[in-house]
Scaffold this motif. Structure first.
Motif, PDB file in Angstrom:
ATOM      1  N   SER A   1       1.979   7.397  -7.657  1.00 39.50           N
ATOM      2  CA  SER A   1       0.562   7.129  -7.411  1.00 39.50           C
ATOM      3  C   SER A   1       0.347   5.632  -7.234  1.00 39.50           C
ATOM      4  CB  SER A   1      -0.299   7.647  -8.575  1.00 39.50           C
ATOM      5  OG  SER A   1       0.069   7.010  -9.793  1.00 39.50           O
ATOM      6  N   GLU A   2      -0.794   5.282  -6.669  1.00 35.21           N
ATOM      7  CA  GLU A   2      -1.182   3.876  -6.543  1.00 35.21           C
ATOM      8  C   GLU A   2      -1.891   3.434  -7.820  1.00 35.21           C
ATOM      9  OE1 GLU A   2      -1.911   2.569  -1.922  1.00 35.21           O
ATOM     10  OE2 GLU A   2      -3.643   3.017  -3.171  1.00 35.21           O
ATOM     11  N   GLN A   3      -1.706   2.173  -8.142  1.00 35.83           N
ATOM     12  CA  GLN A   3      -2.417   1.606  -9.286  1.00 35.83           C
ATOM     13  C   GLN A   3      -3.904   1.469  -8.949  1.00 35.83           C
ATOM     14  OE1 GLN A   3      -1.677  -2.532 -10.153  1.00 35.83           O
ATOM     15  NE2 GLN A   3      -1.935  -2.220 -12.351  1.00 35.83           N
ATOM     16  N   GLN A   4      -4.749   2.013  -9.813  1.00 35.00           N
ATOM     17  CA  GLN A   4      -6.197   1.945  -9.636  1.00 35.00           C
ATOM     18  C   GLN A   4      -6.804   1.137 -10.778  1.00 35.00           C
ATOM     19  OE1 GLN A   4      -7.858   3.579  -7.057  1.00 35.00           O
ATOM     20  NE2 GLN A   4      -5.947   4.390  -6.228  1.00 35.00           N
TER      21      GLN A   4
ATOM     22  N   SER B   1       3.604  -1.917  -9.894  1.00 35.30           N
ATOM     23  CA  SER B   1       2.541  -2.545 -10.683  1.00 35.30           C
ATOM     24  C   SER B   1       3.076  -3.429 -11.788  1.00 35.30           C
ATOM     25  CB  SER B   1       1.632  -1.471 -11.286  1.00 35.30           C
ATOM     26  OG  SER B   1       2.377  -0.632 -12.164  1.00 35.30           O
TER      27      SER B   1
ATOM     28  N   TYR C   1       3.868   9.671  -2.787  1.00 35.21           N
ATOM     29  CA  TYR C   1       2.413   9.693  -2.838  1.00 35.21           C
ATOM     30  C   TYR C   1       1.866  11.066  -2.477  1.00 35.21           C
ATOM     31  CZ  TYR C   1      -2.403   8.189  -2.025  1.00 35.21           C
ATOM     32  OH  TYR C   1      -3.764   8.056  -2.069  1.00 35.21           O
TER      33      TYR C   1
ATOM     34  N   SER D   1       0.848  -1.192   0.000  1.00 44.63           N
ATOM     35  CA  SER D   1       0.000   0.000   0.000  1.00 44.63           C
ATOM     36  C   SER D   1       0.879   1.236   0.000  1.00 44.63           C
ATOM     37  CB  SER D   1      -0.921   0.022   1.222  1.00 44.63           C
ATOM     38  OG  SER D   1      -1.645   1.244   1.260  1.00 44.63           O
TER      39      SER D   1
ATOM     40  N   SER E   1      -8.043  -0.274  -5.681  1.00 49.59           N
ATOM     41  CA  SER E   1      -6.620   0.040  -5.642  1.00 49.59           C
ATOM     42  C   SER E   1      -5.832  -1.209  -5.303  1.00 49.59           C
ATOM     43  CB  SER E   1      -6.333   1.121  -4.590  1.00 49.59           C
ATOM     44  OG  SER E   1      -4.940   1.334  -4.478  1.00 49.59           O
TER      45      SER E   1
END
Length: 652
Positions: free
Chosen positions: A551-554, A594, A545, A532, A563
């Protein structure tokens, strides 16, 4: 543009960074031979890093044999850069012993003893592996001359600079100027998710004990008292490590019995563990058999051409609908080839006839099932991948005793199949899944998968592969059975559910398939924390972040936005910012991204995915450095392709 020499900062100095450095060395003559400044920020010893560091319990082992471990990009690797031969772990150990490898420290006697007893079939200690990884890092760094500077501290933040570079802040107060940044952080810790946070709060209120998901050896278990009942959620590799720390690590020992069995002699300081998981059984044992039959060749069904045909037919691919039938058929091809060519006494059909008919049948067709039944009369030898994945599905146990009998019988059967020379078809299946797992990232464009399938690949498919192929050495399963016989390990069964009871201040573990409930004041979640970026305890990930540089993979699923928690990277491993644009000089690699989550080292001569990925990333970094330096690129060689591909390979 840098005033003098391009500076590359690697955040994280574990084996993944070491592998990329080696590929930078190999590719410099062709891509960019100009000067470089390379900084490696790593609080632990570079090469081994946190996970593989020497400072661990001496009883902790790798789950790969020494012959199956190398850091070198050998001639089997399909990559742009040149191959670089070098010793795997077993050859390195032999070289240290015979004096042909001398650039190693003066090891303590315990490590010399391990070196002398090591064979290709040995499961080495993590302490010994740390020395191989650190030697490899030193070798790569030395090949870069004075270009490499190691900073034994932690990176705490990344900020964008007006000149297009970045400032990397360090915990020791220094700041590094970076023209290129590579986040190679490996496994990192996160704030607990909502469920784990509730468990921690519950334990704190009631004076209990809770260990949230973490790297097992970094958890303080001293508060667990001798004889205390402890619920353990998870039966994978973290569970295996936990047994080492709480049993032998507290003074107990295993003793061979005259009949060849194993007995555990407790110290009296051990707790009593109650273990369960979704499947209710530990990961499968590693395999000691050797193939007898026809050697495996190239994949026949899960191929680039087959995936391309699917892509031409469908706008986007679904893993279970489109890819899994090919994967299952390929696995079956490996498996039945070994039975029919290696154990013909078990077969009722010639392999050539079987293979010709098998090629035209779908895996889930009645025709394929009928062909297998005709060719292999013993139903116990038929490959059932669904049953392999969930062996207790549909089973209802009469009570706790039935659960114990079922789990111990399953472990015993697993050892019979995998730790004897009599069932080499299990090795054939292992090799099939390993080959396929590495190929998924090479032949399947992730952007052509539907969102549900990306979840499946990072979730179920990775978990299934790990369950079958990334299990512990067989003697660890024998130790589990000995601990069970000693009364120190009980099995809770499949479908484990953990809740809390405010009235009693205890955790409650249940399996809906047995109806048995166990209460205890201590709970250990034996697994690594879920990735996370948003909840990361790593200051650099938190900085990326919060600043929007990362960014986080969505994923957009039928249930809404999901997510994955992973750091989003492009196909070239560039970080994708909050604005959706790849950052041209910020890169990320490793299990927290990712990408397909390739491991850091691999089996020799297997066209290993992490080595393909390391080479592609190194060439990308050198190309960016060349452009920053204002040097014209060299003329491309005939047929050259500089298109880094995401890789997929499990940890060994």
């Amino acid at each position: 543009m840098p005033a003098t020499i391009p500076a590359i900062v690697f955040i994280g100095g574990g084996p993944r960074t070491a592998g990329v450095l080696e590929r930078i060395v190999a590719n410099r003559p062709e891509v960019f031979a100009g000067p470089l400044q390379i900084h490696v920020v790593e609080p632990h010893v570079p090469g081994s890093g946190r996970i593989w560091r020497y400072d661990q319990d001496p009883g902790l082992l790798l789950n790969s044999m020494a012959a199956d471990i190398t850091m070198f990009t050998d001639g089997s690797v399909d990559c742009e850069g040149p191959a670089a031969a070098g010793p795997g772990l077993a050859e390195w150990a032999a070289g240290v012993l015979d004096g042909s490898i001398i650039d190693v420290p003066d090891f303590p006697r315990q490590l010399w003893d391990q070196l002398r007893s090591l064979t290709g079939a040995t499961f080495p200690t993590r302490r010994l592996q740390s020395q191989y990884l650190e030697w490899f890092f030193r070798r790569a760094a030395r090949s870069l001359g004075r270009s490499v500077t190691v900073h034994r501290t932690t990176a705490v933040g990344i900020t964008e600079l007006a000149d297009g570079g970045h400032a990397v802040g360090l915990a020791n107060g220094r700041t590094l100027h970076a023209d290129i940044v590579v986040a190679a952080l490996g496994h990192t810790d996160s704030h607990p998710d909502a469920a784990s946070a509730r468990f921690s709060g519950f334990a704190a209120r009631h004076g209990g004990y809770h260990a949230a998901p973490s790297y097992t050896t970094d958890v303080d278990y001293s508060a667990i008292a001798p004889g205390q009942d402890v619920i353990v959620a998870g039966m994978g590799l973290a569970f295996v490590d936990l047994l080492v720390l709480l049993m032998e690590g507290r003074g107990g020992r295993f003793q061979e019995t005259p009949d060849g069995g194993l007995r555990y002699l407790p110290s009296g300081r051990e707790p009593r563990l109650w273990a369960g998981s979704r499947r209710g059984i530990p990961y499968h044992s590693k395999i000691s058999a050797s193939l007898r039959g026809q050697a495996p060749g190239p994949l026949q069904f899960f191929t680039d051409a087959a995936v391309q045909a699917l892509l031409e037919q469908h706008g986007e691919l679904d893993f279970h609908q489109h890819l899994w039938p090919l994967i299952a058929k390929e696995a079956g091809h490996y498996y039945y080839r070994e039975i029919l060519t290696g154990s013909p006494e078990r077969a009722a059909m010639d392999w050539d006839e079987f293979a010709a008919r098998y090629a035209g049948l779908d895996w889930y067709s009645p025709g394929r099932a009928g062909l297998v039944a005709a060719a292999v009369p013993d139903p116990a030898l038929h490959l059932d991948l669904e049953r392999l994945d969930r062996p207790f599905d549909g089973v209802h146990f009469a009570g706790h005793g039935d659960v114990q009998e079922a789990v111990t019988a399953y472990i015993g059967d697993d050892l019979r199949l995998r730790d004897s020379p009599d069932h080499p078809e299990t090795l054939a299946l292992f090799l099939a899944l390993l080959h396929i797992y590495m190929e998924v990232g090479r032949v399947v464009p992730p952007e052509r998968l539907n969102a549900r399938s990306q979840q499946v690949i990072h979730g179920w498919w990775h978990g299934f592969f790990s369950f079958v192929d990334s299990g512990p050495p067989p003697h660890r399963l024998r130790q589990m059975l000995a601990l069970h016989r000693a009364g120190l390990l009980q099995f809770l069964g499949p479908g484990l559910q953990v809740s809390t009871d405010e009235a009693t201040g205890t955790f409650l573990a249940t399996s809906p398939q047995s109806g048995v409930s166990v209460s205890a004041t201590a709970l250990i979640e034996a697994r690594l924390p879920s990735t996370s970026v948003a909840r990361s305890l790593n200051p650099v990930l938190a900085s990326l972040y919060s600043s929007g540089l990362g960014s986080e993979q969505q994923l957009l699923t039928a249930d809404g936005i999901h997510s994955t928690g992973k750091l989003l990277v492009s196909a070239r491993h560039q970080l994708v910012g909050a604005d959706g644009n790849p950052r041209p000089t910020l890169f990320g690699v490793g299990p927290g991204t990712s990408g397909w989550g390739a491991g850091a080292f691999a089996r020799p001569n297997t066209n290993a995915a992490p080595f393909r990925e390391n080479d592609a990333l190194a060439r990308t970094l050198l190309g960016v450095a060349r452009d920053l330096h204002g040097q014209a690129p060299p003329a491309p060689s005939a047929g050259a392709r500089i298109t880094p591909e995401p890789a997929a390979a499990g940890k060994n």
